[in-house]
Each structure stands twice: as structure tokens, then as C-alpha cells.
Enzyme design. Structure first.
Site, PDB file in Angstrom:
ATOM      1  N   THR A   1       0.828  -1.203   0.000  1.00  0.00           N
ATOM      2  CA  THR A   1       0.000   0.000   0.000  1.00  0.00           C
ATOM      3  C   THR A   1       0.864   1.254   0.000  1.00  0.00           C
ATOM      4  OG1 THR A   1      -1.664  -1.242   1.243  1.00  0.00           O
ATOM      5  CG2 THR A   1      -1.928   1.136   1.141  1.00  0.00           C
ATOM      6  N   ASP A   2       1.922   1.267   0.787  1.00  0.00           N
ATOM      7  CA  ASP A   2       2.869   2.383   0.752  1.00  0.00           C
ATOM      8  C   ASP A   2       3.448   2.556  -0.649  1.00  0.00           C
ATOM      9  OD1 ASP A   2       2.790   3.392   3.330  1.00  0.00           O
ATOM     10  OD2 ASP A   2       4.419   2.141   4.066  1.00  0.00           O
ATOM     11  N   LEU A   3       3.892   1.459  -1.240  1.00  0.00           N
ATOM     12  CA  LEU A   3       4.545   1.535  -2.538  1.00  0.00           C
ATOM     13  C   LEU A   3       3.590   2.015  -3.622  1.00  0.00           C
ATOM     14  CD1 LEU A   3       6.602  -1.784  -2.347  1.00  0.00           C
ATOM     15  CD2 LEU A   3       7.460   0.542  -2.059  1.00  0.00           C
TER      16      LEU A   3
END
Length: 415
Positions: free
Chosen positions: A187-189
């Protein structure tokens, strides 16, 4: 990469400067993409400690005699190509420095809690006052508005809240069943990737109109958006999708199988590939059986078919299966560990692993940008910076500070 007369090729974003106030992963992943494309990314870090991920080890980069440096491998993964400047943005003088730097920037990137930078005079409205066409991108867990806006957001939490873990992991009725997070901070990426696209779109708009803008990126928004077909399946059926482990809800067989000595993935995306798969395994009758003749029928009868396929696959070794299926055009492959990934001949041929000079380690191994462009190639040849490595350089070059002024700022702990 260069032209035949050794003139360096232009950088797609060589005219862009990014003031990066972000840390950890989503923001730095965005700014690393921009740096790979040639932007001058100035990473603003807290004096003395810097980006949290600098301490997220072991492992750390090692020097020439094998001793750990201060640079954690986690930090190295998301910060190549940038310049590090230490500034205490909690101090009025530090805030003034950042506003001065913003005057010379095209993009500001930050991932502070909602409202925190407004207290420092470093929010969008404050920086727009000194640079009217600034592109300002905020990344938070839940966005700038809504009932959860002031909550802290972390990838693991968002994977759970955003539905990803509800469809990741083995089926509840099978051994080991239950929700599972993805093995990387996906999700961060993906938020970093969407932020990159948004920044580039905003820069294009600015170049056409002279107008900057504010970008509000949220991890939860991204997670819901990237549910893709899973989200669409729900919206069009009203039924929440379930976990399928390594199987596919809409395609059979499209999953892992245990061989005599390991595992393979078989991705039979159409009826012809399925027929070739079972014929290669000596089970032609499974292609002729009307229960399994078409993909909708195979999906309907998966619980009958898959055990028969599993029994068939278990009779041969992994490499034998891969050779047979590649020969007849059935998509398949091994399940590699990360060591096997970097030793893979295709990965080696593409030059994805690189080694670049580093101030403390001598050299460090990195993964290059996957963006291959013929006219304006992405570059990954600058190692992630040491903490504050470029403070003097940037303050002198951009703000005209002399040695005495920089020394005074350092003496007061501002930089």
C-alpha cells in the site's frame, strides 16, 4: 547510456526540483521515482537522526572490511539519487530556511500528520504565498478530510482496513487459512506510485497554464482503488470476495501446485492452455471431460478438478514440468526466493542489480529503476545520501549562504 558521440542523453525531469519533506516509504518512493527521472530531489531530514528508516536494521550496508555502516538496507531501498539536507523544521529559523528553499522548488512532497505543517508555516497555502505555481503533494493514511483524517495510517493497518487482507491468504476452510498481509509494504509503494503520476500530471498542467495545485494522497484511497477486479466483482455482485490462497476466483487452473521436488505456478488463461497442460501430464481425459471443458465449468467444478491436477503434477519434478509446459506454450514458472530472483538469468540480463559508489560503504548494491526509456533514460547511479551530506552544498548553491552563515546555523542546531 549516452549517444554515439558520448554526449549524455537528456533527463526527462532535469528541469524539475523537488523539496522532499517525507520519510519512511510512500513519500520517499515517489521522490525516488522523480530522482530516477532526473529531478533534483532535496531530502529534508531531522538533524542527528534523519529519516526513521536509516535505523531500521539490520541489515546495514557494510564498508570495505565488512563492518556495518550507519546506512540501513531499508533506507537504501527508497532514497537513491537524492541530496540530503538537515534542517530542524520545528525551529523558526529552520522553517524560514525551508520556505526559502521552496521558493526555488517546483514540487513539495510531505507526509506529516494533517495540520502539523500548518503550525510551522509550511503547509500548501503558506508555501503557495512564496511560490504561487508550486505543486504540493501531501501523503497521509486517510486523507485531509473525513472522520479518520487525523488518525495515523500505517501500511499494515491499511492492508487490513482496505480489504487487501480479506482476499490474501489461504481459504478459511483449508489448513493455514486466514487473513495475511502482503510480504512487502504494497500500500505504501502503490501510494508512492500514484503520487508520482499525480505530481507529473500536475507539472504538465502547470507548464501549460502556469497554475500549481495541491495533491491529497491517502493510503486508504489507494488501497481501495487497487482492489481492481476484486473491488469490481463486489460492486457488480454485492458479494464480498473471499480469500483464495494461491488460486484465482475466476480462472482454473491458475495457482500453485506441488511437484515431486518443489512448487510451480500454472497460469492457464484459456481453454487451449488448459488442454495442453493436462495432455502434457498424460491426462487427456481431463480435457475431454465436459465438467472441465471450459473455464466457467472448471470454476464451477474446481473442488473436483484441482485434486486431480495436483495428483498429476506431483508425479514429476519441477524443472521437468517447466520444460514440458514451456515447450507447448502453457504459462508456468517456479516460486523463487529472493536469492534465486537476483540469480535469474533474465534478471541478470536486464541489469536490475547495480553497484554504485557510496561515501561510507565504498559501494552499495541497489535495484535500478525499472523504467527503460530510449530518449530520456532513468538513471540510478547516485547512492542514497548520507545524513546531511549535501547541506552546505545546497544552502550555498540555492540560497547563497556563505561558510560563516552555515556555521552559525549549525552552531544553533538549525541544520
Amino acid at each position: 547510456m549516452s549517444t554515439s558521440n558520448s554526449t549524455p542523453l537528456p533527463k526527462a525531469l532535469g528541469h524539475i526540483r523537488v523539496l522532499d519533506l517525507s520519510r519512511v516509504l510512500a513519500g520517499p518512493w515517489c521522490s525516488q521515482n522523480l530522482a530516477d527521472l532526473g529531478a533534483d530531489v532535496i531530502k529534508i531530514e531531522r538533524p542527528g537522526s534523519g529519516d526513521d528508516t536509516r535505523a531500521w536494521g539490520p541489515p546495514y550496508a557494510k564498508d570495505a572490511v565488512g563492518r556495518d555502516t550507519s546506512e540501513a538496507a531499508y533506507y537504501l531501498s527508497a532514497n537513491r539519487g537524492k541530496r540530503s539536507v538537515t534542517v530542524d523544521i520545528a525551529s523558526p529559523e529552520g522553517q524560514a530556511l525551508v520556505r526559502e528553499l521552496a521558493r526555488h522548488a517546483d514540487v513539495v512532497l510531505e507526509n506529516f500528520k494533517v495540520g502539523q505543517l500548518k503550525r510551522y508555516g509550511l503547509d500548501y497555502e503558506s508555501l503557495k504565498a512564496v511560490k504561487p505555481d508550486i505543486v504540493y503533494c501531501s501523503i497521509t493514511g486517510f486523507g485531509q478530510d473525513g472522520p479518520y483524517a487525523h488518525r495515523a495510517g500505517y501500511d499494515f493497518l491499511i492492508q487490513g482496513m482496505g480489504g487487501l487482507m480479506s482476499v490474501t491468504g489461504e481459504r478459511d476452510e483449508l489448513p493455514g487459512g486466514g487473513p495475511q498481509k502482503v510480504g512487502v509494504a504494497l500500500t505504501d509503494l502503490m501510494t508512492g506510485m500514484y503520487a508520482t503520476v499525480a505530481v507529473l500530471a500536475a507539472l504538465t498542467h502547470r507548464d501549460r497554464t502556469g497554475e500549481g495545485q495541491y495533491i491529497d494522497m491517502a493510503l486508504l484511497d489507494t488501497q481501495v482503488a487497487m482492489l481492481a477486479n476484486v473491488g469490481s466483482n463486489y460492486l457488480n455482485s454485492g458479494k464480498p470476495p473471499k480469500r483464495w490462497g494461491n488460486a484465482h476466483p475466476n480462472i482454473v487452473p491458475y495457482q500453485t501446485f506441488a511437484c515431486a521436488d518443489g512448487h510451480i505456478i500454472v497460469a492457464a488463461g484459456n481453454d487451449g492452455q488448459y488442454q495442453k497442460f493436462v495432455e502434457a501430464g498424460g491426462r487427456r481425459e481431463l480435457a475431454l471431460d465436459p465438467r472441465f471443458a471450459t473455464n466457467p465449468m472448471r470454476v464451477k467444478n474446481r473442488d473436483t478438478l484441482v485434486p486431480l491436477l495436483a495428483e498429476m503434477v506431483r508425479e514429476r519434478r519441477r524443472d521437468e514440468w517447466i520444460a514440458m509446459l514451456e515447450a507447448v506454450g502453457v504459462p508456468c514458472g517456479p516460486i523463487n526466493d529472493v536469492g534465486e530472483v537476483f540469480d535469474n538469468p533474465q534478471v541478470r540480463s536486464r541489469g536490475i542489480e547495480i553497484e554504485v559508489p557510496h561515501a561510507a560503504a565504498g559501494t552499495v548494491k541497489l535495484v535500478r529503476s525499472p523504467m527503460k526509456m530510449s530518449a530520456t533514460p532513468a538513471t540510478s547511479d547516485k547512492a542514497p545520501p548520507m545524513l546531511g551530506e549535501h547541506t552546505d552544498e545546497v544552502l550555498s548553491e540555492m540560497l547563497g549562504k556563505d561558510e560563516a552563515e552555515i556555521a552559525a546555523l549549525r552552531g544553533k542546531g538549525v541544520v
